[in-house]
Each structure stands twice: as structure tokens, then as C-alpha cells.
Design an enzyme around this catalytic site. Structure first.
Site, PDB file in Angstrom:
ATOM      1  CG  ASP A 174      11.236  -5.252  -9.863  1.00 32.48           C
ATOM      2  OD1 ASP A 174      11.153  -5.187  -8.622  1.00 32.48           O
ATOM      3  OD2 ASP A 174      12.077  -4.620 -10.522  1.00 32.48           O
TER       4      ASP A 174
ATOM      5  NE  ARG B 223       7.821  -2.635  -5.698  1.00 35.55           N
ATOM      6  CZ  ARG B 223       8.900  -3.348  -6.041  1.00 35.55           C
ATOM      7  NH1 ARG B 223       9.825  -3.621  -5.178  1.00 35.55           N
ATOM      8  NH2 ARG B 223       9.022  -3.802  -7.259  1.00 35.55           N
TER       9      ARG B 223
END
Ligand SMILES: Cc1cc2nc3c(=O)[nH]c(=O)nc-3n(C[C@H](O)[C@H](O)[C@H](O)COP(=O)(O)OP(=O)(O)OC[C@H]3O[C@@H](n4cnc5c(N)ncnc54)[C@H](O)[C@@H]3O)c2cc1C
Length: 309
Positions: free
Chosen positions: A131, A181
Site C-alpha cells: 500500500d 496498482r
């Protein structure tokens, strides 16, 4: 709207609220819309259900800014157990980790060791996603990511379209064949470093998406995944994929559990790669408040639950 977003993002950092709001039944009822439960078993059962609809999953165990070495080590151990359980039940589920949960605030080297233990346990060559957190962590997160990617090809990174710097970060990463991502970005950032208005973020997202897809088409990007619930943006990116002559299966969209369920199913039915990020664990307060900040209607949903109790 911008004021409400700012207030909610400030509230997401408030320790008193974190300790007390989570005990309120209406808050607990509201969070259940975004997570199937607090346990790994609840996440596994949600993943089985989604798989029947041809929707893949990524698990994340909620937590951030762990300040104790043993605790950070235990978080990594927990992810090893998660991978073992996923392998045992033969699910195509991947995982996504926050580096501050793996001890980044204590030491980048210690954090890297924890991350590497996790990547090494992922024997199927499935991606371990990292993340991206608030802007003060971007440099060190990218450093750790590059270090990991040089040793293991199956690691992916989240990049945030709201940051001006992301365009350059993407260029810098490409020689390493990263898996990306792309998201809009969930933290409170100043206009000095992040686009202050939504239209500019959306436009930058689309530009970065096309650059990532072009790189993927020539093999310079391991995986191009789009973490967004923005249906218009997904359509625009889908049209770009078609114009490039790429197959539908090359469009990968990742969404959060419980958000835009119909769109998740539509994408899967059309043959795109539709993935749902399933969060679980007891430390859900800051993560939940960031979800409220993303959509004012979620605050009304919370208030409705409060008045219903
Ligand atoms: C798989 C995944 C991984 C992520 N990882 C990170 C990360 O590592 N770092 C990071 O900073 N951010 C991360 N995010 C969050 C992201 O940055 C955005 O804050 C979030 O996705 C909302 O932006 P959006 O792209 O959906 O677009 P928006 O323009 O915010 O929303 C578009 C539409 O989607 C729907 N929607 C969006 N959010 C919600 C919500 N919370 N509840 C209900 N409906 C909603 C609404 O209909 C809205 O109109 C991640 C998001 C996803 C989906």
C-alpha cells in the site's frame, strides 16, 4: 464537501475517537458494510463467495503505524499464516500490506526484512501488494519497494494519482518492470504536493493509467491494476484498452469490499479482471473514517444507523 473531507481525515487520526467510537454499536453496524468481519475466517468465507462470481480477492489485515518491534514482527507472522491458509484452501487470493504496520517507523531495514519474509512465503508467484500511505512515507516506501522488486518479481506497489510527483515516480520505476496498482489517494495532503480538486486528480489518473497500460503492452510493467470505484473513469480506461487492441482480460480493476458491487460483477461477467480488496481485523477505525471521507453519503448512512439504534 472539501471541508467535510478535511474534518473526517483529521478525525481519522484522533486517538480518543479511535479508542471510543469503535465501541458504539451503530458505528460497528456501519463498518460491517465495508468489511465482512474482523477475522481471517470471515475474509476467507467472503473470498469463496466472490470467487463463485469470478471475482478475485486481495486481503489486508487492518493496522498502521505499529510502534513496537514485537508487534510488527507478529503482523508479518500473521501474514505468513494468511498465505498458508489461502494456499491450503486453494484460493487465488493475494495480500496487500502497509509498511508502517511492518515496522517502517522503527527501522526501514527491519521493515524490509518483515516484507521479504512475507514475499518469500508466497510460493505461487502471486503478487504481494504494498500500500502507499501518507506523503511523508512515499520516498521510503518506494525505496523499500525497489529493493524488494530487484530480488522478487512478484511484488506490486500502489501509486497515488493525486500527488504531482507520481508521474515521475512512474517513469523512475519502469526500468524495473514494476506491478502497479493506481489509486486516487486517500490521505489529507496539501495543495503544494497534491492536486486540490477532483477533476484534476481524475484527469491525472487517466493519463497515468494510459502510460501504465502502454508500458504493460510492451512488457515493461508486470501488472497494471486500477484501484478505483469511479465508473466513468473505468469506462474511459476500458475504451483505451479496446483502442490499443488489448484483450478485455488485460483490464484489471480492484475495488473495496461492499462498494460498487454491481460494477464488480459487471466487469467480471465481461471478462475483465475484477478484484475485491477485503479488509479485516480489529484496528479498523482510521481506515473506516477514510472511507467516510471518500463519500459524504456514507456519513448519512452512519447517522441513519445512529438514529435507528
Ligand atoms: C483496491 C484499492 C486499494 C487502495 N489502496 C490505497 C492505498 O494503498 N493508498 C491510498 O492512499 N489509497 C488507497 N485506496 C483508496 C483510494 O485512494 C481512494 O481513496 C478510493 O478508492 C476512492 O476513490 P475512487 O477512485 O473510488 O474515486 P472517487 O472519485 O472518490 O469515487 C468515485 C465513485 O465511487 C464511489 N465511491 C468511492 N469511494 C466510496 C466509498 N468509500 N463508499 C461508497 N462509495 C464510494 C462513489 O459512487 C463515488 O462517486 C485504495 C482503493 C482501492 C479500491
Amino acid at each position: 464537501m472539501a471541508l467535510m473531507r478535511s474534518m473526517l481525515l483529521a478525525a481519522s487520526q484522533n486517538t480518543w475517537l479511535r479508542e471510543n467510537a469503535v465501541k458504539l454499536p451503530f458505528v460497528r453496524r456501519s463498518v460491517s458494510r465495508f468489511m465482512p468481519g474482523e477475522t481471517l475466517d470471515a475474509a476467507l468465507s467472503a473470498a469463496q463467495g466472490l470467487l463463485q462470481k469470478k471475482i478475485g480477492t486481495v486481503f489486508t489485515h487492518l493496522g498502521e503505524n505499529v510502534a513496537d518491534r514485537d508487534e510488527a514482527y507478529k503482523v508479518a507472522d500473521h501474514y505468513l499464516e494468511v498465505l498458508d491458509r489461502i494456499h491450503q484452501v486453494n484460493l487465488p487470493t493475494e495480500i496487500s500490506v502497509k509498511l508502517t504496520q511492518l515496522g517502517l517507523d522503527l527501522s526501514p531495514d527491519f521493515c524490509f526484512e518483515n516484507l521479504e519474509r512475507i514475499i518469500q512465503r508466497e510460493k505461487r508467484n502471486a503478487t504481494v501488494w504494498v500500500d502507499m500511505e501518507a506523503s511523508n512515507y512515499v520516498d521510503v516506501t518506494l525505496d523499500i519497494y525497489k529493493r524488494a522488486l530487484k530480488r522478487h518479481s512478484n511484488v506490486g506497489i500502489c501509486l497515488q494519482a493525486y500527488l504531482y510527483r507520481t508521474k515521475n515516480d512512474l517513469v523512475d520505476l519502469m526500468p524495473l518492470r514494476p506491478s502497479i496498482r493506481l489509486v486516487k489517494g486517500a490521505y489529507k495532503e496539501s495543495a503544494a504536493i497534491a492536486f486540490p480538486n477532483k477533476a484534476a486528480v481524475d484527469e491525472n489518473y487517466f493519463t497515468l493509467a494510459t502510460e501504465t497500460l502502454r508500458a504493460a503492452a510492451v512488457g515493461n510493467c508486470g501488472r497494471a491494476a486500477f484501484g478505483t470505484h469511479d465508473v466513468l473513469l473505468i469506462r474511459r480506461i476500458g475504451d483505451f484498452v479496446a483502442r490499443q487492441g488489448m484483450a478485455k482480460g488485460e483490464l484489471e480493476v480492484q475495488m473495496l469490499y461492499g462498494i460498487q458491487r454491481a460494477e464488480q460483477e459487471r466487469l467480471a461477467q465481461e471478462g475483465c479482471r475484477s478484484i475485491v480488496l477485503v479488509a479485516y481485523g480489529t484496528y479498523w477505525y482510521p481506515w473506516f473514517v477514510r472511507r467516510l471521507a471518500e463519500r459524504p453519503a456514507n456519513v448519512w448512512f452512519l447517522l441513519k444507523n445512529a438514529f435507528a439504534s
